[in-house]
Design an enzyme around this catalytic site. Structure first.
Site, PDB file in Angstrom:
ATOM      1  N   ASP A   1       0.833  -1.200   0.000  1.00  0.00           N
ATOM      2  CA  ASP A   1       0.000   0.000   0.000  1.00  0.00           C
ATOM      3  C   ASP A   1       0.873   1.258   0.000  1.00  0.00           C
ATOM      4  OD1 ASP A   1      -2.323   1.432  -0.036  1.00  0.00           O
ATOM      5  OD2 ASP A   1      -2.704   1.282   2.112  1.00  0.00           O
TER       6      ASP A   1
ATOM      7  N   ASN B   1      -9.763  -2.660  -7.077  1.00  0.00           N
ATOM      8  CA  ASN B   1      -8.931  -1.859  -7.979  1.00  0.00           C
ATOM      9  C   ASN B   1      -9.567  -1.667  -9.351  1.00  0.00           C
ATOM     10  OD1 ASN B   1      -5.789  -3.188  -6.693  1.00  0.00           O
ATOM     11  ND2 ASN B   1      -6.934  -1.364  -6.091  1.00  0.00           N
TER      12      ASN B   1
END
Length: 311
Positions: A33, A81
């Protein structure tokens, strides 16, 4: 001058951490991340952040092999995503395709016998990415020394839901008896699953959540979790060693807890016969693989051997 001093301090701290680590987890899973936030901090675009993150991924693969980790799972592209802006999403697909092909052709991958596998609903990905997945898997399918899992179009809830639906369909079709449904039944219906349960989850970028990542293999195994502030492109070997140290500390605490539970169980059968008590002790040692032969106290075994009771 300051930069050189900082590097010397970092190297010294790295050596100290390395000495503190006695072993390593078998399976590490990483939520990479912070690529976009890193890029914003640098005044660059998201694509630049993802490229820098890919370099970190290559380093981590080497660190795992150096430390004896046998399996690494990377959260490369989640089902969420797909909601990203089209341009960013396409760049990610290009990067994933490129890295899969370069990994599959890398000399070190073949020297170290790295088996590359994709986890997730790969059929949702563009054809060029699916082709790259197939290429990487075919090129490395004969290897078993190290396993690299790349989670693509992956979502933990979707994985569990799919396994549950497949199980229900098998029951409805008469191919599976409801009484035969167990953990192994579900495991065989998950995505192309990891070889080992997850021992350690690492998340970079400062968020303290596991984001729907490998719930069956991590939560079911009560995996250790290490959250750290650096964005993924900034993740260093020191951060990685600190994560391993966190895993070792948690394992030591968990071994102590298991030992206490084992002792309590043996004491609970204090009035049983010597044969029955010996059976309990034997089963405990078989069923708690992380508890070594000396984890049950010597004096407890001595009591059992003396008269089959524990005071």
């Amino acid at each position: 001058m300051y930069g050189r001093a900082r590097r010397l301090v970092d190297r010294a701290y790295e050596r100290l951490l390395r000495r503190d680590i006695d072993g390593s987890p078998d399976h590490v899973a990483i939520i990479q991340d912070g690529n976009r936030r890193y890029a914003r901090k640098q005044g660059a675009g998201a694509a630049d952040g993802h490229r820098e993150g890919a370099r970190t991924t290559e380093q981590v693969l080497q660190w795992c092999q150096d430390l004896g980790v046998e399996e690494l799972t990377l959260y490369a592209f989640s089902t969420e995503n797909f909601e990203r802006p089209p341009a960013e999403r396409e760049h990610l697909f290009d990067l994933i395709e490129s890295k899969l092909r370069s990994f599959a052709d890398e000399e070190g991958v073949h020297e170290n016998e790295v088996c590359i596998r994709a986890l997730g609903k790969v059929d949702r990905l563009p054809e060029r990415v699916r082709d790259a997945v197939d290429y990487a898997e075919r090129r490395t399918e004969a290897y078993d020394r190290f396993r690299l899992n790349v989670a693509l179009a992956y979502g933990g809830r979707a994985e569990l839901l799919g396994a549950a639906r497949d199980t229900l369909d098998a029951v409805a079709a008469g191919d599976l008896d409801p009484d035969d449904v167990d953990a192994e039944t579900i495991e065989h219906r998950l995505y192309a699953r990891p070889v080992r349960d997850v021992d350690l989850i690492v998340r970079t970028g400062g968020d303290e959540r596991t984001s729907n990542f490998l719930p069956w293999h991590a939560n079911g195994n009560e995996a250790a979790v290490f959250f750290c502030a650096p964005y993924w492109p900034e993740f260093s070997k020191i951060d990685f060693l600190r994560a391993i140290r966190t895993y070792e500390s948690r394992e030591a605490s968990w071994r102590h807890t298991r030992r206490e539970r084992a002792v309590a169980l043996v004491r609970a059968v204090a009035g049983s016969s010597l044969v029955e008590t010996r059976e309990v002790v034997g089963r405990l040692r078989e069923q708690l693989p992380h508890v070594g032969p000396d984890e049950l106290p010597d004096e407890l075994s001595a009591d059992v051997e003396r008269d089959g009771t524990v005071e």
